[in-house]
Design a protein around this motif. Structure first.
Motif, PDB file in Angstrom:
ATOM      1  N   TYR A 170       0.805  -1.221   0.000  1.00 41.68           N
ATOM      2  CA  TYR A 170       0.000   0.000   0.000  1.00 41.68           C
ATOM      3  C   TYR A 170       0.836   1.269   0.000  1.00 41.68           C
ATOM      4  O   TYR A 170       0.293   2.363  -0.093  1.00 41.68           O
ATOM      5  CB  TYR A 170      -0.916   0.017   1.223  1.00 41.68           C
ATOM      6  N   GLU A 205      -6.121  -7.376  -4.980  1.00 43.99           N
ATOM      7  CA  GLU A 205      -6.905  -6.223  -4.549  1.00 43.99           C
ATOM      8  C   GLU A 205      -8.348  -6.358  -5.012  1.00 43.99           C
ATOM      9  O   GLU A 205      -9.289  -6.058  -4.265  1.00 43.99           O
ATOM     10  CB  GLU A 205      -6.290  -4.937  -5.130  1.00 43.99           C
ATOM     11  N   HIS A 219      -8.855   0.691   5.991  1.00 43.43           N
ATOM     12  CA  HIS A 219      -7.557   1.104   5.477  1.00 43.43           C
ATOM     13  C   HIS A 219      -7.029   2.320   6.238  1.00 43.43           C
ATOM     14  O   HIS A 219      -5.845   2.387   6.567  1.00 43.43           O
ATOM     15  CB  HIS A 219      -7.681   1.428   3.993  1.00 43.43           C
ATOM     16  N   THR A 271      -3.645   2.027   8.269  1.00 42.40           N
ATOM     17  CA  THR A 271      -2.512   2.766   7.704  1.00 42.40           C
ATOM     18  C   THR A 271      -1.905   3.697   8.743  1.00 42.40           C
ATOM     19  O   THR A 271      -0.685   3.727   8.939  1.00 42.40           O
ATOM     20  CB  THR A 271      -2.956   3.588   6.484  1.00 42.40           C
ATOM     21  N   ARG A 292      -5.740   3.782  -5.809  1.00 41.43           N
ATOM     22  CA  ARG A 292      -6.324   2.470  -5.556  1.00 41.43           C
ATOM     23  C   ARG A 292      -7.810   2.452  -5.860  1.00 41.43           C
ATOM     24  O   ARG A 292      -8.401   1.376  -6.001  1.00 41.43           O
ATOM     25  CB  ARG A 292      -6.120   2.081  -4.090  1.00 41.43           C
TER      26      ARG A 292
END
Lengths: 230, 230
Positions: free
Chosen positions: A114, A131, A194, A198, B204
């Motif tokens: 990522y 993904e 995410h 992250t 993404r």
DNA sequence: ATTGCAACTATACGCCGTGCAGTAAAAATA
DNA sequence: TATTTTTACTGCACGGCGTATAGTTGCAAT
């Protein structure tokens, strides 16, 4: 007659290729994605850096391959956790927790997947396979929750044309009554997971809280409630 | 007598230092954070790479300085948007939208701030200043919404000890009745914004949707509703 | 006028990815 | 078995990088 599946040559070749990838992953685990250098891999393997060019045309190609492998590992782990759980809420929670746990256990892998792409790198327009699978997983989990979630969602102005057909074609065939807002919801769920993970993996929460796990659990709790799953 | 605030020497020095930073930012805008190389900066400035060592002891120190500058720019922009809006909901929305818009307008800056840190880099334990300010902004926005938000939140098992005193000390003095769940909520809100914007900036979402902005708006809508702000 | 210091250059070291030319061994062919 | 082709690899070179060390130049204070 015994069919020779792989010639001796092809077998050696596959082994060397695998050793290159394994060595690269080892270097990454030790020093982060930047530590993946052809020269270091070759050094580790007792070869010349140029030998690697017989297997991967460029460093970026090697890294791209590794991304696919590592991403696949992440997704498999999340799916395994999901499959061990029962019911829409538990399955979603299991997937989400496995996502975080894998990421914390493999921070360098997370960065690889990522993090900053190599300069100039463009992912294939259809996306990378793991993904797509992760997204499909989330869509599926949201679809399972849709009977209760639909009521809580303001359907907004989402349209099917907003989404990539790769993502939606099969889905629409299987669930003709599903509105596009469900896919939007799935992507937003992805964003929520995410985001916190992250921030945690990159150490941005360290200066804020000692208990990032509680934060994630609170988020998941809110998520499950907002899907009407409890 | 006119006090000479800065000697001629110090003035030249400050100018050169500023030119170094400006050149670095220009290179970054063109080629991403990786394009910030001492040699390239020096080339651009008609100097030797080593001359830069008189201003920044190492490349990482220069980059760290830039991160602070760029991060500050982001936060100022978000705060300006917030201050131009009225009411808790509008102020939160303005901040959040400005965050996304700045990020899309300055993708390389976003990568610099939030992307992979230089290998081995550890941010100061008290956090970097603009990030603390961004967090404080979000806490403040959530506190403004707390009268309506409190009811919708499952207060979980958050404790004040979970959070860094740097973040909470002033806050608790000003709002003695505020529960720690409010801070947790603010960090989760940060995570939600960060998640979708990161996915979008890093491309993404491109393989998933043509309308990432709609996704973000849907997320904000959900957020505002979950805070009871509409 | 002399000293001292700050800014800068020159050179060098060890990394890196990668292109090109050459080699040795294995495989394929005759 | 002898010859040719293919494959895997090495060696060398180029230009990039950060940065350590030493030397140079010019301005400023004495």
């Amino acid at each position: 007659m015994a069919v020779q599946v792989l010639s001796r040559r092809a077998r050696l070749r596959a082994e060397t290729s695998a050793e290159i990838r394994a060595t690269a992953l080892k270097l990454m685990a030790e020093g982060g994605p930047d530590a993946i250098s052809l020269r270091a891999i070759a050094r580790e393997m007792g070869m010349t850096a140029n030998a690697i060019y017989g297997y991967y045309p460029t460093r970026d190609d090697l890294v791209t391959t590794l991304i696919g492998e590592v991403y696949g590992d992440l997704v498999r782990q999340a799916e395994a956790a999901r499959d061990a759980a029962d019911g829409p809420a538990a399955r979603l929670l299991a997937w989400a927790r496995a996502f975080r746990e894998w990421s914390l256990a493999n921070p360098e892998g997370f960065r690889l997947i990522y993090g900053d792409p190599v300069p100039g790198y463009q992912p294939p327009p259809e996306g990378i396979e793991p993904e797509q699978r992760a997204c499909a997983d989330l869509v599926e989990l949201v679809v399972a929750a849709w009977p209760t979630a639909a009521a809580t969602q303001s359907h907004g102005d989402h349209r099917w044309e907003d989404f990539d057909p790769h993502v939606t074609a099969d889905l629409r065939a299987e669930h003709p009554d599903l509105p596009p807002a469900a896919v939007a919801l799935a992507l937003r769920v992805w964003g929520r997971m995410h985001g916190l993970v992250t921030l945690e993996v990159y150490g941005r929460l360290r200066a804020q809280t000692m208990q990032p796990g509680k934060l994630y659990e609170a988020e998941l709790d809110d998520l499950v409630r907002s899907l009407g799953l409890n």
